[in-house]
Design an enzyme around this catalytic site. Structure first.
Site, short mmCIF file in Angstrom:
data_model
loop_
_atom_site.label_atom_id
_atom_site.label_comp_id
_atom_site.label_asym_id
_atom_site.label_seq_id
_atom_site.Cartn_x
_atom_site.Cartn_y
_atom_site.Cartn_z
N LYS A 1 9.52 -1.27 14.11
CA LYS A 1 10.14 -0.70 12.99
C LYS A 1 11.30 0.15 13.18
CE LYS A 1 6.07 -1.30 10.13
NZ LYS A 1 5.34 -0.52 9.15
N LYS B 1 0.90 -1.09 0.21
CA LYS B 1 -0.05 0.05 -0.11
C LYS B 1 0.85 1.34 -0.02
CE LYS B 1 -3.66 2.13 2.77
NZ LYS B 1 -4.37 2.12 4.04
N GLU C 1 -4.35 -7.32 15.23
CA GLU C 1 -3.99 -6.07 14.92
C GLU C 1 -5.10 -5.30 14.85
OE1 GLU C 1 -0.50 -4.85 11.91
OE2 GLU C 1 -2.40 -5.53 10.91
N GLU D 1 10.57 -4.60 4.60
CA GLU D 1 10.62 -6.14 3.83
C GLU D 1 10.61 -6.28 2.39
OE1 GLU D 1 9.17 -5.02 6.64
OE2 GLU D 1 9.28 -6.53 8.34
N HIS E 1 -4.74 -34.49 17.66
CA HIS E 1 -3.54 -35.22 18.21
C HIS E 1 -2.47 -34.36 18.61
CE1 HIS E 1 -5.33 -38.94 16.28
NE2 HIS E 1 -5.86 -37.87 15.38
N GLY F 1 -4.97 -2.49 5.50
CA GLY F 1 -4.23 -3.54 4.80
C GLY F 1 -4.91 -4.85 5.16
N ARG F 2 -5.12 -5.05 6.52
CA ARG F 2 -5.78 -6.54 6.83
C ARG F 2 -7.35 -6.56 6.29
NH1 ARG F 2 -4.46 -3.11 10.98
NH2 ARG F 2 -6.15 -2.36 12.27
C1 G6Q Z 1 -2.41 -4.08 7.88
C2 G6Q Z 1 -1.46 -3.28 8.51
C3 G6Q Z 1 -0.01 -4.09 7.98
C4 G6Q Z 1 0.50 -3.82 6.54
C5 G6Q Z 1 2.04 -4.11 6.33
C6 G6Q Z 1 2.31 -3.84 4.76
O1 G6Q Z 1 -3.67 -3.62 8.36
O2 G6Q Z 1 -1.44 -2.17 8.04
O3 G6Q Z 1 -0.08 -5.32 8.17
O4 G6Q Z 1 -0.48 -4.25 5.34
O5 G6Q Z 1 2.87 -3.60 7.05
O6 G6Q Z 1 2.07 -2.79 4.49
P1 G6Q Z 1 2.18 -2.17 3.17
O7 G6Q Z 1 0.96 -2.79 2.22
O8 G6Q Z 1 2.30 -0.69 3.03
O9 G6Q Z 1 3.59 -2.73 2.60
#
Ligand code: G6Q
Length: 532
Positions: free
Chosen positions: A496, A207, A354, A213, A385, A268-269
Site C-alpha cells: 500500500k 471500517k 490473512e 480503492e 474436469h 475485517g475478515r
Molecule cells: C481484513 C483486512 C482487510 C480489510 C480491507 C478493507 O481483515 O483488515 O481485508 O478488510 O483492507 O479495509 P476497510 O474496511 O478499512 O476499508
C-alpha cells in the site's frame, strides 16, 4: 535453538509418530478397523464431519490433542470469549463472537457490556433493510430502490459478496445486489452499466474509511449518481456508510444518520455478522440474517464448550496442521459441491491466509515451522474436469475438504443424486485409488490422498453461519498452536505504501526520479510512454 513449539514433547512425539504414519495407507487403516468410517466422525449443529479418510490413527489424534492442550488452546479460546486483548500487535480484543451472541448474554470490553450495542445496531439495520426491501426508502426522485451496490474491499467485500451469492435462493429477486471492490475502473463500469442512478443505492463499506480503492470507487459512484440526479441532496438518499470512522464518513458527505457502525474489536475478515453484512440483510431480510447469526453462535458455543476430541473446529484445525507440518503439504483445497458456494474458496483464502500467513510469534520471534497453508478451490463437479487430475495423480499431497448438502435447493430431476454421487466418489477415489496395471502405469491411482467430508442437511442461512464459524475457529486453533497473531495483517502494508508513492510519481514524472530498482524504473518509464 528450536522454538518452544518444536521443543514441546507433544510436538516431538508427533514428529516421531509421523515417520511411522508416512508409510501407512488409508486402505490399511480402513481394513484394520471396519468401524473407522463411523468412529472418525464428529457432529455439531447439523454439521457432520467425516475425518476418517485422513492419514490419522487413534494415536495421531491423541498426540494432536495433547499438543493442543500443551499449547494452552483451551485457555486461549476462553481468553477470546472473555474479551481479552488477544490481538496483541494491535492491542485489541477479538470479539466477532459477540456479534452473534444472543440478547441477554454479556461480553464486557473495557468495563462495558457490548452485547446490547450489537443488538441495537442489528435493530437499526433491520429497520433500514425493511425500508429498502419494502420500497419505503425511495431514491431522490421518488423511485423505488432496485439496485444495491456494496463498495468495499477485502473484509468489507468478500464476506457479504460470498454470503449474498450463497443465500441467493433466500434473497429478494426483484433487487440487484452487486459488489464493487477493485480499483480497476472496469469493476465499477460493469457493475453499473445498465443501471438507473435514480434506483441505485450505494453502501460504502469501510471500517477505516480511508482505504484507497473504496474511497476511489465511492467518489466515482457519487459522480455517477450526481451526473444523473443533478442535486447534491441526492447523496442522502443514495449513499449510506458502514464504518467505525464517523469523522471520515461525514467528510465524504454521507449524513452520519445514514452510517451503520461497528467496533474496532471486529476484524475485517471476521466482520460479516456486523453492519458489514448490511447488503446481505437487504437481500435476505432481517429474519434470515438472524438465522445465520444463530448458526454462527451454535458453533461458537460448541467451540467454547465441547471437549477437544469432539470439537469440530479443533479437529479440523489439528488435522490440517498435521499435514502442513509433518507431511510437507503446502495447500488445502476447498471443494464445495454446491454452486451457491462458488465464492467460498475466495472467502476462505482471506480468512485462512490473512489470519495465519505470519512469520513471527506473538513475542516477535521468527517461527521455525510452517504456518498458513495456501487455500484454493472451486465448486464440484466443475473442478473434476480441471485440476482434480493433479489431486489424484500429481506428486504433491493436497488435503481436501469436500462440502455437500443432502437436500438440494433446486431439485431438478436426477441432478442432486449425481452431484452427491460425485462427491462421495471423489473422496473414495482419493483415499483408495486403483491399483496400477503394469502395462498402463498412467492409469494407476495410488490413493492415500486425504480428505474431510463435510455433510450438511441443506444450505440455509443457519447452516451457512455454522459452516463459516467452523472455518473461523479452525483458523483460531492453528494460530493458537503456532503462537501467532491471527488477527493482524501487517503484510498488506508495504504494498500500500509503495503504491501510494508510485501513484504520486505517475502524476509528476519529474518525481519519478525517486530511487527505484532498475526493473521498476524501466517498467514505470515504459508505462508512462504507452499509457493513455
Ligand atoms: C481484513 C483486512 C482487510 C480489510 C480491507 C478493507 O481483515 O483488515 O481485508 O478488510 O483492507 O479495509 P476497510 O474496511 O478499512 O476499508
Amino acid at each position: 535453538m528450536s522454538s518452544p513449539l518444536k521443543k514441546d514433547p507433544a510436538w516431538q512425539a508427533l514428529a516421531e509418530h509421523a515417520r511411522e504414519m508416512s508409510g501407512v495407507h488409508l486402505a490399511k487403516l480402513f481394513a484394520d478397523d471396519p468401524a473407522r468410517g463411523e468412529r472418525f466422525v464428529a457432529e455439531a449443529d447439523g454439521i457432520y464431519l467425516d475425518y476418517s479418510k485422513n492419514r490419522v490413527s487413534d494415536e495421531t489424534l491423541r498426540l494432536l490433542l495433547k499438543l493442543a492442550e500443551a499449547r494452552g488452546l483451551r485457555s486461549r479460546i476462553e481468553a477470546m470469549f472473555r474479551g481479552e486483548r488477544i490481538n496483541r500487535s494491535e492491542d485489541r480484543p477479538v470479539l466477532h463472537v459477540a456479534l452473534r451472541a444472543p440478547a441477554g448474554e454479556s461480553i464486557v470490553v473495557d468495563g462495558q457490556d457490548v452485547v446490547p450495542e450489537v443488538h441495537a445496531m442489528l435493530e437499526r439495520m433491520a429497520v433500514f433493510s425493511a425500508e429498502v426491501r419494502e420500497g419505503h426508502w425511495r431514491g431522490h426522485t421518488g423511485k423505488r430502490i432496485r439496485n444495491v451496490i456494496n463498495i468495499g474491499i477485502g473484509g468489507s467485500d468478500l464476506g457479504p459478496a460470498m454470503a449474498c451469492q450463497a443465500l441467493r435462493h433466500y434473497g429478494a429477486r426483484e433487487m440487484a445486489l452487486r459488489f464493487v471492490s477493485n480499483v480497476d475502473g472496469t469493476d465499477f463500469v460493469e457493475a453499473t452499466r445498465e443501471l438507473d442512478p435514480a434506483e441505485t443505492l450505494f453502501i460504502v463499506c469501510s471500517k477505516t474509511f480511508t482505504t484507497l480503492e473504496t474511497l476511489t470507487n465511492a467518489r466515482t459512484a457519487r459522480a455517477w449518481s450526481l451526473a444523473a440526479l443533478r442535486d447534491e441532496k441526492a447523496v442522502r438518499r443514495h449513499f449510506v456508510a458502514v464504518s467505525t470512522n464517523a469523522a471520515e464518513v461525514s467528510k465524504f458527505g454521507i449524513d452520519p444518520a445514514n452510517m451503520f457502525g461497528f467496533w474496532d474489536w471486529v476484524g475485517g475478515r471476521y466482520s460479516l455478522c456486523s453492519a458489514v453484512g448490511l447488503s446481505l440483510m437487504i437481500s435476505i431480510g432481517a429474519e434470515s440474517f438472524r438465522a445465520m447469526l444463530a448458526g454462527f453462535h451454535a458453533i461458537d458455543r460448541h467451540f467454547l464448550g465441547a471437549p477437544l476430541e469432539k470439537n469440530l473446529p479443533v479437529l479440523m484445525g489439528l488435522i490440517s496442521l498435521w499435514y502442513n507440518e509433518f507431511f510437507g503439504a503446502q495447500c488445502t483445497a476447498v471443494l464445495p459441491y454446491e454452486q451457491y458456494l462458488a465464492r467460498l474458496p475466495a472467502y476462505l483464502q482471506q480468512l485462512v491466509m490473512e489470519s495465519n500467513g505470519k512469520q513471527v510469534t506473538l513475542d516477535g520471534a521468527r517461527v521455525d515451522y510452517q504456518t498458513s497453508p495456501v487455500v484454493w478451490g472451486e465448486p464440484g463437479t466443475n473442478g473434476q474436469h480441471s485440476f482434480y487430475q493433479m489431486l489424484h495423480q500429481g506428486t504433491r499431497l493436497v488435503p481436501c475438504d469436500l462440502i455437500g448438502f443432502c437436500k438440494p435447493l433446486n431439485p431438478l430431476d436426477g441432478h442432486h443424486d449425481l452431484l452427491l454421487a460425485n462427491l462421495f466418489a471423489q473422496a473414495e477415489a482419493l483415499a483408495f485409488g486403483r491399483p496400477a496395471d503394469p502395462k498402463a502405469p498412467q492409469r494407476g491411482f495410488e490413493g492415500n490422498r486425504p480428505s474431510n467430508t463435510i455433510l450438511l442437511d441443506q444450505l440455509t442461512p443457519r447452516t451457512l453461519g455454522s459452516l463459516i464459524a467452523l472455518y473461523e475457529h479452525s483458523v483460531f486453533t492453528q494460530g493458537a498452536i503456532w503462537d501467532i497473531d491471527s488477527f493482524d495483517q501487517w503484510g498488506v502494508e508495504l504494498g500500500k505504501v509503495l503504491a501510494q508513492r508510485i501513484a504520486g510519481e505517475l502524476q509528476d514524472p519529474e518525481a519519478g526520479a525517486a530511487q527505484h530498482d532498475s526493473s521498476t524504473a524501466a517498467l514505470l518509464r515504459r508505462y508512462m510512454r504507452l499509457r493513455l
